[in-house]
Design an enzyme around this catalytic site. Structure first.
Site, PDB file in Angstrom:
ATOM      1  N   HIS A 176       0.882  -1.187   0.000  1.00 39.02           N
ATOM      2  CA  HIS A 176       0.000   0.000   0.000  1.00 39.02           C
ATOM      3  C   HIS A 176       0.913   1.229   0.000  1.00 39.02           C
ATOM      4  CE1 HIS A 176      -3.455   2.428   0.584  1.00 39.02           C
ATOM      5  NE2 HIS A 176      -3.768   2.157   1.839  1.00 39.02           N
TER       6      HIS A 176
ATOM      7  N   HIS B  74      -1.947  -2.213  -9.725  1.00 38.31           N
ATOM      8  CA  HIS B  74      -2.990  -1.622  -8.873  1.00 38.31           C
ATOM      9  C   HIS B  74      -4.210  -2.510  -8.892  1.00 38.31           C
ATOM     10  CE1 HIS B  74      -5.606   1.391  -7.061  1.00 38.31           C
ATOM     11  NE2 HIS B  74      -4.501   2.036  -6.734  1.00 38.31           N
TER      12      HIS B  74
ATOM     13  N   ASP C  74       2.723   5.857  -6.538  1.00 36.59           N
ATOM     14  CA  ASP C  74       3.915   5.771  -5.685  1.00 36.59           C
ATOM     15  C   ASP C  74       5.212   5.768  -6.497  1.00 36.59           C
ATOM     16  OD1 ASP C  74       2.633   5.690  -3.194  1.00 36.59           O
ATOM     17  OD2 ASP C  74       2.104   3.600  -3.503  1.00 36.59           O
TER      18      ASP C  74
HETATM   19  N1  CMC Z   1       5.489  -6.380 -10.259  1.00 30.60           N
HETATM   20  C1  CMC Z   1       5.480  -7.581 -10.877  1.00 30.60           C
HETATM   21  N2  CMC Z   1       4.361  -8.279 -11.094  1.00 30.60           N
HETATM   22  C2  CMC Z   1       3.207  -7.751 -10.671  1.00 30.60           C
HETATM   23  C3  CMC Z   1       3.139  -6.496 -10.052  1.00 30.60           C
HETATM   24  C4  CMC Z   1       4.338  -5.815  -9.839  1.00 30.60           C
HETATM   25  N3  CMC Z   1       4.339  -4.650  -9.230  1.00 30.60           N
HETATM   26  N4  CMC Z   1       1.864  -6.232  -9.744  1.00 30.60           N
HETATM   27  C5  CMC Z   1       1.133  -7.254 -10.182  1.00 30.60           C
HETATM   28  N5  CMC Z   1       1.948  -8.178 -10.718  1.00 30.60           N
HETATM   29  C6  CMC Z   1       1.538  -9.450 -11.304  1.00 30.60           C
HETATM   30  C7  CMC Z   1       1.312 -10.456 -10.185  1.00 30.60           C
HETATM   31  O1  CMC Z   1       2.502 -11.149  -9.883  1.00 30.60           O
HETATM   32  C8  CMC Z   1       0.248 -11.318 -10.765  1.00 30.60           C
HETATM   33  O2  CMC Z   1       0.848 -12.197 -11.676  1.00 30.60           O
HETATM   34  P1  CMC Z   1       0.343 -13.735 -11.766  1.00 30.60           P
HETATM   35  O3  CMC Z   1      -1.092 -13.635 -12.215  1.00 30.60           O
HETATM   36  O4  CMC Z   1       1.268 -14.331 -12.773  1.00 30.60           O
HETATM   37  O5  CMC Z   1       0.488 -14.291 -10.385  1.00 30.60           O
HETATM   38  C9  CMC Z   1      -0.604 -10.355 -11.591  1.00 30.60           C
HETATM   39  O6  CMC Z   1       0.271  -9.265 -11.910  1.00 30.60           O
HETATM   40  C10 CMC Z   1      -1.807  -9.830 -10.824  1.00 30.60           C
HETATM   41  O7  CMC Z   1      -1.342  -9.205  -9.627  1.00 30.60           O
HETATM   42  P2  CMC Z   1      -2.062  -9.287  -8.228  1.00 30.60           P
HETATM   43  O8  CMC Z   1      -1.034  -9.113  -7.147  1.00 30.60           O
HETATM   44  O9  CMC Z   1      -2.935 -10.477  -8.145  1.00 30.60           O
HETATM   45  O10 CMC Z   1      -2.974  -8.018  -8.302  1.00 30.60           O
HETATM   46  P3  CMC Z   1      -3.634  -7.331  -7.068  1.00 30.60           P
HETATM   47  O11 CMC Z   1      -4.725  -6.510  -7.601  1.00 30.60           O
HETATM   48  O12 CMC Z   1      -3.959  -8.277  -5.997  1.00 30.60           O
HETATM   49  O13 CMC Z   1      -2.416  -6.464  -6.486  1.00 30.60           O
HETATM   50  C11 CMC Z   1      -0.938  -4.780  -5.960  1.00 30.60           C
HETATM   51  C12 CMC Z   1      -2.257  -5.138  -6.636  1.00 30.60           C
HETATM   52  C13 CMC Z   1      -0.860  -3.270  -5.855  1.00 30.60           C
HETATM   53  C14 CMC Z   1      -0.890  -5.380  -4.532  1.00 30.60           C
HETATM   54  C15 CMC Z   1       0.239  -5.342  -6.796  1.00 30.60           C
HETATM   55  O14 CMC Z   1       0.181  -4.808  -8.092  1.00 30.60           O
HETATM   56  C16 CMC Z   1       1.589  -5.055  -6.156  1.00 30.60           C
HETATM   57  O15 CMC Z   1       2.043  -5.818  -5.284  1.00 30.60           O
HETATM   58  N6  CMC Z   1       2.277  -3.940  -6.570  1.00 30.60           N
HETATM   59  C17 CMC Z   1       3.525  -3.532  -5.967  1.00 30.60           C
HETATM   60  C18 CMC Z   1       3.267  -2.726  -4.687  1.00 30.60           C
HETATM   61  C19 CMC Z   1       2.732  -1.339  -4.976  1.00 30.60           C
HETATM   62  O16 CMC Z   1       3.255  -0.628  -5.823  1.00 30.60           O
HETATM   63  N7  CMC Z   1       1.733  -0.924  -4.186  1.00 30.60           N
HETATM   64  C20 CMC Z   1       1.130   0.405  -4.312  1.00 30.60           C
HETATM   65  C21 CMC Z   1      -0.285   0.288  -4.722  1.00 30.60           C
HETATM   66  S1  CMC Z   1      -1.032   1.785  -5.304  1.00 30.60           S
HETATM   67  C22 CMC Z   1      -0.876   3.023  -4.162  1.00 30.60           C
HETATM   68  C23 CMC Z   1      -1.303   2.669  -2.803  1.00 30.60           C
HETATM   69  O17 CMC Z   1      -2.358   2.125  -2.555  1.00 30.60           O
HETATM   70  O18 CMC Z   1      -0.552   2.995  -1.895  1.00 30.60           O
END
Ligand code: CMC
Length: 374
Positions: free
Chosen positions: A221, A260, A311
């Site tokens: 987050h 996201h 971010d």
């Molecule tokens: N780097 C590499 N792969 C990614 C990333 C990333 N940043 N984000 C998503 N993926 C991949 C993930 O590995 C998954 O692949 P697979 O289907 O092969 O397992 C696919 O994309 C779907 O991702 P998910 O984690 O299931 O998607 P989600 O909606 O649950 O997660 C998230 C969203 C924000 C937790 C995730 O994108 C993430 O961990 N990002 C990095 C942390 C980040 O930048 N967070 C800030 C969020 S926005 C601002 C805020 O709220 O503060």
């Protein structure tokens, strides 16, 4: 029968809100119907804070009154300042923010009063005092003298002043203001949902915001903006960026500042923040991080079709402004207090205890064997 589990509450609509929405028709995050980037172009942060908390943009008189209250409430009590002086210098500033708000709850005479008027008064106190508490810790851990807030400075100017002892040029202050506007609110994200969940038991606002800060700290987050900077520091120079990001993806690493839950083809806040990141880089005559930024972004989109979130540009922007990396998420806090508070007020106005169910997969029924027979 296996229940239909929605892990992470993915796709579940749990309540209504009037505070914000990502509007697909304009592909943008909106606060009370206004596009965040439009607010960035035409308003200062205090106007947006007022909007989020009160539902409408202020006229000049309303803004003046709002600013008067915020400026009057900036000072900390002696006991809160003394507590901050005693915090371990190595504490993470997010833990400082969390603890400071919790102490404010101990001191506030209206903690127990959840009426809308008392809650708004408490919101203004938390909103005004949290930057002061963070800036005090910023100075103390560097062995520097605490700087008291100045009531002739705007919210953003005053934060710079309390941290660094001076206000930077207008372009830097505007970029900071824009980052606060973009961070102010984002519907039912995990920290806001935490605040609403705490509120739903009719607990108090200090507790709800304390919990929200704890939730924001995590790297999935708010903590992502700090992780972005750690990544950029590891990459060191633009020449290393291509190899670094390709290696990271080969190893299936999660790259911070990308992806996201809501935006799947780009966070609408990014173009605005990217523009202000460039302005700050120009003022600071340091384009290194912009070059790294562009290379990593291109590979993420080309290889994974994953776009940056807000971010990603805020991390290097705050770095160029001179803030320590572990202060990036606390800056997010001083802004998001507005969004959390609006949701807390909304939750109180139409409360229903938040109490989901779980699909049990533990042991089947069994009898307790007394200790001497186990
Ligand atoms: N780097 C590499 N792969 C990614 C990333 C990333 N940043 N984000 C998503 N993926 C991949 C993930 O590995 C998954 O692949 P697979 O289907 O092969 O397992 C696919 O994309 C779907 O991702 P998910 O984690 O299931 O998607 P989600 O909606 O649950 O997660 C998230 C969203 C924000 C937790 C995730 O994108 C993430 O961990 N990002 C990095 C942390 C980040 O930048 N967070 C800030 C969020 S926005 C601002 C805020 O709220 O503060």
């Amino acid at each position: 029968m296996t229940e239909d589990i929605k892990k992470g509450l993915l796709g579940i609509v749990v309540d209504e809100t009037e505070v914000s929405k990502v509007m697909p028709e304009i592909n943008s995050l909106t606060y009370r119907g206004y596009a965040a980037q439009d607010l960035c172009a035409k308003c200062k942060f205090e106007e947006v804070a007022y909007l989020i908390l009160n539902g409408e943009l202020p006229d000049s008189k309303q803004l003046k009154n709002f600013e008067k209250i915020e400026r009057k409430e900036r000072k900390l009590s002696k006991s809160l300042l003394d507590s901050i002086k005693n915090f371990p210098k190595k504490s993470h500033p997010m833990d400082v923010a969390r603890t400071a708000v919790s102490i404010m709850g101990l001191e506030d005479k209206e903690t127990k009063d959840n009426s809308p008027k008392a809650n708004m008064r408490k919101v203004m106190r938390i909103f005004a005092k949290t930057p002061t508490a963070l800036a005090a810790f910023y100075r103390l851990r560097k062995g520097k003298k605490i700087i008291s807030p100045k009531s002739n400075l705007s919210f953003s100017e005053n934060f710079f002043y309390m941290c660094f002892g001076k206000v930077p040029n207008k372009e830097i202050v505007k970029a900071f203001d824009v980052s606060l506007i973009l961070y102010a609110e984002h519907s039912f994200n995990v920290s806001t949902f935490t605040a609403r969940t705490i509120t739903s038991s009719l607990s108090d606002i200090h507790g709800a915001i304390t919990g929200a800060i704890a939730s924001l700290k995590g790297p999935l987050h708010g903590g992502a903006n700090e992780e972005v900077m750690h990544m950029m520091n590891k990459i060191k120079k633009p020449e290393n960026a291509l190899k670094w990001i390709n290696n990271a993806l080969d190893k299936k690493a999660v790259v911070m500042g990308f992806g996201h839950r809501v935006y799947k083809s780009g966070d609408s806040r990014v173009p605005t923040m990217r523009e202000y990141f460039a302005k700050v880089a120009k003022v600071k005559k340091d384009r290194k991080f912009e070059k790294i930024y562009d290379i990593v972004e291109k590979v993420m989109i080309d290889r994974k079709n994953i776009y940056p979130n807000v971010d990603y540009p805020t991390g290097p922007t705050y770095h160029l402004m001179g803030f320590d990396t572990d202060f990036f998420t606390p800056i997010f806090v001083i802004s998001r207090i507005t969004g959390w508070s609006a949701h807390i007020l909304e939750q109180h106005a139409a409360n229903k205890l938040i109490r989901p169910l779980a699909s049990y997969k533990g042991s089947s029924y069994r009898k307790v064997v007394p200790l001497n027979q186990r």
